[in-house]
Design a protein around this motif. Structure first.
Motif, PDB file in Angstrom:
ATOM      1  N   TYR A  66       0.820  -1.202   0.000  1.00 28.82           N
ATOM      2  CA  TYR A  66       0.000   0.000   0.000  1.00 28.82           C
ATOM      3  C   TYR A  66       0.861   1.263   0.000  1.00 28.82           C
ATOM      4  N   PHE A  67       1.997   1.247   0.720  1.00 30.98           N
ATOM      5  CA  PHE A  67       2.894   2.402   0.683  1.00 30.98           C
ATOM      6  C   PHE A  67       3.336   2.680  -0.753  1.00 30.98           C
ATOM      7  N   ALA A  68       3.771   1.638  -1.459  1.00 29.57           N
ATOM      8  CA  ALA A  68       4.250   1.800  -2.835  1.00 29.57           C
ATOM      9  C   ALA A  68       3.115   2.214  -3.768  1.00 29.57           C
ATOM     10  N   GLU A  69       1.944   1.630  -3.572  1.00 24.56           N
ATOM     11  CA  GLU A  69       0.810   1.945  -4.449  1.00 24.56           C
ATOM     12  C   GLU A  69       0.354   3.392  -4.259  1.00 24.56           C
ATOM     13  N   LEU A  70       0.273   3.844  -3.003  1.00 28.07           N
ATOM     14  CA  LEU A  70      -0.162   5.209  -2.742  1.00 28.07           C
ATOM     15  C   LEU A  70       0.870   6.227  -3.237  1.00 28.07           C
ATOM     16  N   ARG A  75      -0.905   9.780  -4.001  1.00 28.86           N
ATOM     17  CA  ARG A  75      -1.766  10.083  -2.859  1.00 28.86           C
ATOM     18  C   ARG A  75      -1.013  10.750  -1.707  1.00 28.86           C
ATOM     19  N   TRP A  76       0.245  10.346  -1.473  1.00 31.09           N
ATOM     20  CA  TRP A  76       1.010  11.034  -0.429  1.00 31.09           C
ATOM     21  C   TRP A  76       1.198  12.494  -0.805  1.00 31.09           C
ATOM     22  N   ARG A  77       1.395  12.769  -2.093  1.00 30.54           N
ATOM     23  CA  ARG A  77       1.549  14.140  -2.554  1.00 30.54           C
ATOM     24  C   ARG A  77       0.260  14.935  -2.323  1.00 30.54           C
ATOM     25  N   ARG A  78      -0.876  14.327  -2.625  1.00 33.63           N
ATOM     26  CA  ARG A  78      -2.153  15.022  -2.418  1.00 33.63           C
ATOM     27  C   ARG A  78      -2.379  15.339  -0.943  1.00 33.63           C
ATOM     28  N   ILE A  79      -2.097  14.355  -0.077  1.00 37.76           N
ATOM     29  CA  ILE A  79      -2.265  14.567   1.364  1.00 37.76           C
ATOM     30  C   ILE A  79      -1.347  15.685   1.837  1.00 37.76           C
ATOM     31  N   HIS A  80      -0.116  15.670   1.377  1.00 38.00           N
ATOM     32  CA  HIS A  80       0.861  16.710   1.736  1.00 38.00           C
ATOM     33  C   HIS A  80       0.352  18.086   1.329  1.00 38.00           C
ATOM     34  N   TYR A  81      -0.077  18.237   0.082  1.00 38.11           N
ATOM     35  CA  TYR A  81      -0.530  19.539  -0.403  1.00 38.11           C
ATOM     36  C   TYR A  81      -1.763  20.019   0.361  1.00 38.11           C
ATOM     37  N   ILE A 236      19.526   7.681   7.095  1.00 34.10           N
ATOM     38  CA  ILE A 236      20.154   7.096   5.912  1.00 34.10           C
ATOM     39  C   ILE A 236      19.031   6.792   4.936  1.00 34.10           C
ATOM     40  N   ASP A 237      19.248   7.080   3.663  1.00 31.46           N
ATOM     41  CA  ASP A 237      18.214   6.818   2.657  1.00 31.46           C
ATOM     42  C   ASP A 237      18.184   5.318   2.371  1.00 31.46           C
ATOM     43  N   GLN A 238      17.201   4.645   2.945  1.00 31.99           N
ATOM     44  CA  GLN A 238      17.104   3.197   2.833  1.00 31.99           C
ATOM     45  C   GLN A 238      16.250   2.742   1.650  1.00 31.99           C
ATOM     46  N   GLU A 239      15.669   3.672   0.901  1.00 32.40           N
ATOM     47  CA  GLU A 239      14.684   3.309  -0.118  1.00 32.40           C
ATOM     48  C   GLU A 239      15.345   2.807  -1.394  1.00 32.40           C
ATOM     49  N   ARG A 240      14.699   1.860  -2.019  1.00 24.91           N
ATOM     50  CA  ARG A 240      15.236   1.278  -3.252  1.00 24.91           C
ATOM     51  C   ARG A 240      15.178   2.261  -4.398  1.00 24.91           C
ATOM     52  N   THR A 241      14.121   3.064  -4.466  1.00 20.61           N
ATOM     53  CA  THR A 241      13.944   4.000  -5.575  1.00 20.61           C
ATOM     54  C   THR A 241      13.901   5.441  -5.078  1.00 20.61           C
ATOM     55  N   ILE A 242      14.179   6.358  -5.977  1.00 16.60           N
ATOM     56  CA  ILE A 242      14.111   7.781  -5.655  1.00 16.60           C
ATOM     57  C   ILE A 242      12.668   8.200  -5.369  1.00 16.60           C
ATOM     58  N   SER A 243      11.726   7.622  -6.081  1.00 20.23           N
ATOM     59  CA  SER A 243      10.321   7.935  -5.840  1.00 20.23           C
ATOM     60  C   SER A 243       9.927   7.630  -4.402  1.00 20.23           C
ATOM     61  N   HIS A 244      10.364   6.475  -3.897  1.00 20.33           N
ATOM     62  CA  HIS A 244      10.049   6.114  -2.515  1.00 20.33           C
ATOM     63  C   HIS A 244      10.764   7.032  -1.529  1.00 20.33           C
ATOM     64  N   SER A 245      11.952   7.515  -1.894  1.00 20.35           N
ATOM     65  CA  SER A 245      12.666   8.465  -1.041  1.00 20.35           C
ATOM     66  C   SER A 245      11.857   9.746  -0.877  1.00 20.35           C
ATOM     67  N   CYS A 246      11.308  10.255  -1.983  1.00 16.74           N
ATOM     68  CA  CYS A 246      10.458  11.447  -1.918  1.00 16.74           C
ATOM     69  C   CYS A 246       9.242  11.188  -1.046  1.00 16.74           C
ATOM     70  N   GLY A 247       8.658  10.007  -1.193  1.00 18.32           N
ATOM     71  CA  GLY A 247       7.488   9.651  -0.398  1.00 18.32           C
ATOM     72  C   GLY A 247       7.776   9.664   1.090  1.00 18.32           C
ATOM     73  N   MET A 248       8.936   9.172   1.484  1.00 20.02           N
ATOM     74  CA  MET A 248       9.301   9.142   2.901  1.00 20.02           C
ATOM     75  C   MET A 248       9.465  10.556   3.462  1.00 20.02           C
ATOM     76  N   VAL A 249      10.064  11.454   2.679  1.00 20.47           N
ATOM     77  CA  VAL A 249      10.208  12.839   3.129  1.00 20.47           C
ATOM     78  C   VAL A 249       8.834  13.482   3.296  1.00 20.47           C
ATOM     79  N   LEU A 251       6.043  11.961   3.948  1.00 17.51           N
ATOM     80  CA  LEU A 251       5.373  11.355   5.096  1.00 17.51           C
ATOM     81  C   LEU A 251       5.857  11.953   6.412  1.00 17.51           C
ATOM     82  N   ALA A 252       7.148  12.269   6.483  1.00 17.40           N
ATOM     83  CA  ALA A 252       7.674  12.899   7.698  1.00 17.40           C
ATOM     84  C   ALA A 252       6.976  14.233   7.945  1.00 17.40           C
TER      85      ALA A 252
END
Length: 264
Positions: A66-70, A75-81, A236-249, A251-252
């Motif tokens: 679900y994290f990857a799908e959202l 959706r994380w971007r929409r929630i953030h905005y 430390i950036d533990q994410e496999r992809t850059i997209s997931h890295s953006c998502g983690m930021v 979410l914080a």
């Protein structure tokens, strides 16, 4: 069992409309989506592996899916905005900022990070990725971009400002404050053409004699990076992809803004 990262009823009520409903047909969704979001925030703050999630949460495979799908569906971007505008209004500010502060942060990557998403920052002597964030005068994240660590600040800065330009329908931006890494006509020219705004390069007044001297306006972005440091997953950036890295930021800052709107 409750955890300090669990959402309250009011906080969940602010974001649940952005969570996709179950698909029509087939069996009803058995997964509790609120607990999925709680589990994702637990990973962000406490920094555990997905496999290390406590058993009180849904299965880790479900949470990660679900994290990857959202993230993929924006959706994380929409929630953030959405939360960003709420917090601005609550602070008596216009939803569109007139001042942005931009900076970069080079961070090491974990073993799972794809090789093509990593680089070497010779100045900071860091092998990994570089986070570019733009914040407003409150220190709230306006937008984020993640690149390889060898990306020049002017190029990364343009990338994050392009994201904001696509989002802002009627931007009020007048000034962008940055450090010396963003000097040059390319970045300043883009800001002028896209926003009709100016770039102000802050001066470093810290010396051995005076000690640390906060730079006017620019210190807020340094505090924003410090807030990211409170989330162990982001040290430390533990994410496999850059997209997931953006998502983690995102979410914080989603968690931070939820606690601004609905204090615990």
């Amino acid at each position: 069992m409750a955890y300090d990262t669990d959402l309250t009823d009011e906080q969940w009520g602010l974001i649940k409309r952005h969570i996709p409903r179950a698909k029509k047909g087939g069996r009803p969704r058995a997964t509790n989506m609120r607990r999925v979001v709680d589990a994702i925030l637990y990973v962000v703050v406490h920094g555990c592996k997905w496999r290390g999630l406590p058993k009180e949460f849904p299965p880790w495979e479900t949470v990660y899916r679900y994290f990857a799908e959202l993230q993929q569906r924006g959706r994380w971007r929409r929630i953030h905005y959405d939360l960003y505008e709420r917090v601005r209004r609550a602070a008596g500010k216009n939803p569109q900022p007139s001042l942005l502060v931009i900076d970069s942060q080079s961070v090491k990557t974990g073993k799972c990070a794809s090789a093509e998403t990593k680089g070497y920052d010779g100045g900071k002597r860091v092998k990994g990725r570089k986070r570019f964030i733009a914040t407003d005068s409150l220190g709230l994240l306006v937008d984020v971009s993640v690149t390889t660590a060898n990306r020049h600040d002017t190029k990364g800065g343009k990338k994050v400002m392009t994201k904001y330009r696509k989002r802002a329908k009627n931007p009020r931006l007048k000034k962008v404050v940055a450090d010396k890494g963003f000097r040059g006509t390319m970045f300043a020219g883009y800001v002028k053409s896209a926003f009709k705004a100016v770039v102000e390069i802050g001066q470093n007044h810290t010396t051995a004699k005076t000690g640390f001297v906060p730079v006017k306006n620019r210190w807020v972005v340094e505090r924003s990076f410090a807030w990211l440091g409170d989330c162990r997953r982001l040290t430390i950036d533990q994410e496999r992809t850059i997209s997931h890295s953006c998502g983690m930021v995102r979410l914080a800052f989603i968690r931070l803004m939820l606690r601004r709107v609905v204090p615990v």
